[in-house]
Each structure stands twice: as structure tokens, then as C-alpha cells.
Scaffold this active site. Structure first.
Site, PDB file in Angstrom:
ATOM      1  N   ASP A   7      48.190  28.677  39.669  1.00 32.63           N
ATOM      2  CA  ASP A   7      48.155  29.326  38.369  1.00 32.63           C
ATOM      3  C   ASP A   7      48.609  28.271  37.358  1.00 32.63           C
ATOM      4  OD1 ASP A   7      48.172  31.412  36.371  1.00 32.63           O
ATOM      5  OD2 ASP A   7      50.355  31.446  36.580  1.00 32.63           O
ATOM      6  N   ASP A   9      50.073  28.864  33.547  1.00 27.88           N
ATOM      7  CA  ASP A   9      51.265  29.220  32.770  1.00 27.88           C
ATOM      8  C   ASP A   9      52.365  29.751  33.691  1.00 27.88           C
ATOM      9  OD1 ASP A   9      49.746  28.526  30.557  1.00 27.88           O
ATOM     10  OD2 ASP A   9      49.170  30.598  30.123  1.00 27.88           O
ATOM     11  N   ASN A  51      44.324  33.066  33.918  1.00 24.89           N
ATOM     12  CA  ASN A  51      43.891  34.065  32.943  1.00 24.89           C
ATOM     13  C   ASN A  51      44.216  33.526  31.552  1.00 24.89           C
ATOM     14  OD1 ASN A  51      43.189  35.867  34.973  1.00 24.89           O
ATOM     15  ND2 ASN A  51      44.948  37.215  34.672  1.00 24.89           N
ATOM     16  N   CYS A  97      35.704  42.469  33.540  1.00 22.07           N
ATOM     17  CA  CYS A  97      35.120  41.287  34.170  1.00 22.07           C
ATOM     18  C   CYS A  97      35.516  41.253  35.650  1.00 22.07           C
ATOM     19  CB  CYS A  97      35.614  40.018  33.472  1.00 22.07           C
ATOM     20  SG  CYS A  97      37.395  39.743  33.669  1.00 22.07           S
TER      21      CYS A  97
END
Length: 180
Positions: A7, A9, A51, A97
Site C-alpha cells: 500500500d 499511504d 486507493n 468500481c
């Protein structure tokens, strides 16, 4: 190929509830670029699955995101590391999505881009949704306590499929574990 999916962040850079909106706000976590370099030098291929709903929300532009990723890439390169692929979900939470974590779409994008299976590789994140996306794609989950990780750690035991996920102080500690 020995693949590790990270990931962004909270794993590579500081996280913010107000979103990371610019290259100046993208602040690397201590030791993260060095960890990427060490893992790459040891033969691992590193990809990122992140994301980025701030795009859909209008908090930053694609050019801003590209600048953040250029900074991230340059810092890793200075330590001998690289990112084989950076997959990001530009959608908001209500956009329906297939790529927004906890769905595994970003991991499937990485598999397609690199022409590999993520089955059995590591998915390192600081949130339950990161790890759930990894498990859905057949990855081994690992949590870091940086970013939202300390809060997420309390939820691990109650989350199906994540009860035994190892927990590390940060990406550097994960790299130490893998490379020992």
C-alpha cells in the site's frame, strides 16, 4: 518472480485523514525508501496498490499524483530500489468500481501488468482493507503499525482471514524479517 505488493499511504509515506494532495504533502516514512532498496537488491519485485479517491473528489489532479509517484520513485531509486508497477484506484467510494480496496482489482492490475500471479506473495498495508484485498487475491497479508496500522491492529483478530497476519512496526521491520 518474488513479488511484494505495498500500500502507499501509511506504508511508504505519512498518511493524512485530509488526504495527501500534493508532492509537498507526500512525506516519506523514515526507512521506507531504504527498505524498498534492500528488498529490490535481494531480488524482490515491488509493486504498489493504492486507493486514491482524492482524484474523484477533486482534491488533486492526475499531474499531482504523477508528481507524488515521481518523488516516491526517485527516493526508492536513490536507495537502489524501484517499483515495477504502481496501480491506483482513482474512484470514489460510491463509484462501484472493481479496483477500490478491499476489492482485489488493483492486485489483478499488477498481475496483468507484470504478467505474474500474486498468489502467495506478500501484501503489506496499514489498514484492514489493504490486507483484505491481498487475501482476496491469494496474497499473504502483513500489517505495519505506521499510518493507520496501530488502529488496524486491534481489528485483526476479529477479521476473518487476518487473524494470523504478522504485524511489524514499519516497512523497515518487515524487510528485516524477510531478509533475515
Amino acid at each position: 518472480m518474488k513479488l511484494i505488493i505495498l500500500d502507499r499511504d501509511g506504508v511508504l509515506n505519512e498518511d493524512s485523514d485530509d488526504y495527501i494532495k500534493s508532492v509537498d504533502e507526500w512525506i516519506p516514512l523514515q526507512g521506507s525508501a531504504e527498505a524498498v532498496g534492500r528488498l529490490c537488491k535481494a531480488g524482490y519485485t515491488i509493486a504498489v496498490a493504492t486507493n486514491q479517491s482524492g482524484l474523484a473528489r477533486g482534491y488533486f489532479t492526475q499531474a499531482d499524483l504523477d508528481a507524488m509517484h515521481a518523488k516516491m520513485t526517485a527516493l526508492a531509486a536513490a536507495e537502489g530500489g524501484s517499483f515495477a508497477h504502481i496501480a491506483f484506484c482513482p474512484h470514489g467510494p460510491d463509484d462501484d468500481c472493481d479496483c477500490r480496496k478491499p476489492l482485489p482489482g488493483l492486485i489483478h492490475q499488477i498481475e496483468q501488468a507484470l504478467k505474474v500471479s500474486a498468489q502467495g506473495c506478500w501484501m503489506v498495508g496499514d489498514s484492514i482493507r489493504d490486507l483484505e484485498a491481498g487475501v482476496a487475491a491469494g496474497c499473504k497479508p502483513a500489517l505495519v503499525r505506521t499510518g493507520k496500522g496501530a488502529k488496524s491492529e486491534a481489528k485483526l483478530a476479529a477479521t476473518s482471514g487476518l487473524e494470523t497476519a504478522p504485524v511489524f512496526d514499519d516497512l523497515r521491520a518487515f524487510a528485516d524479517f524477510l531478509l533475515q
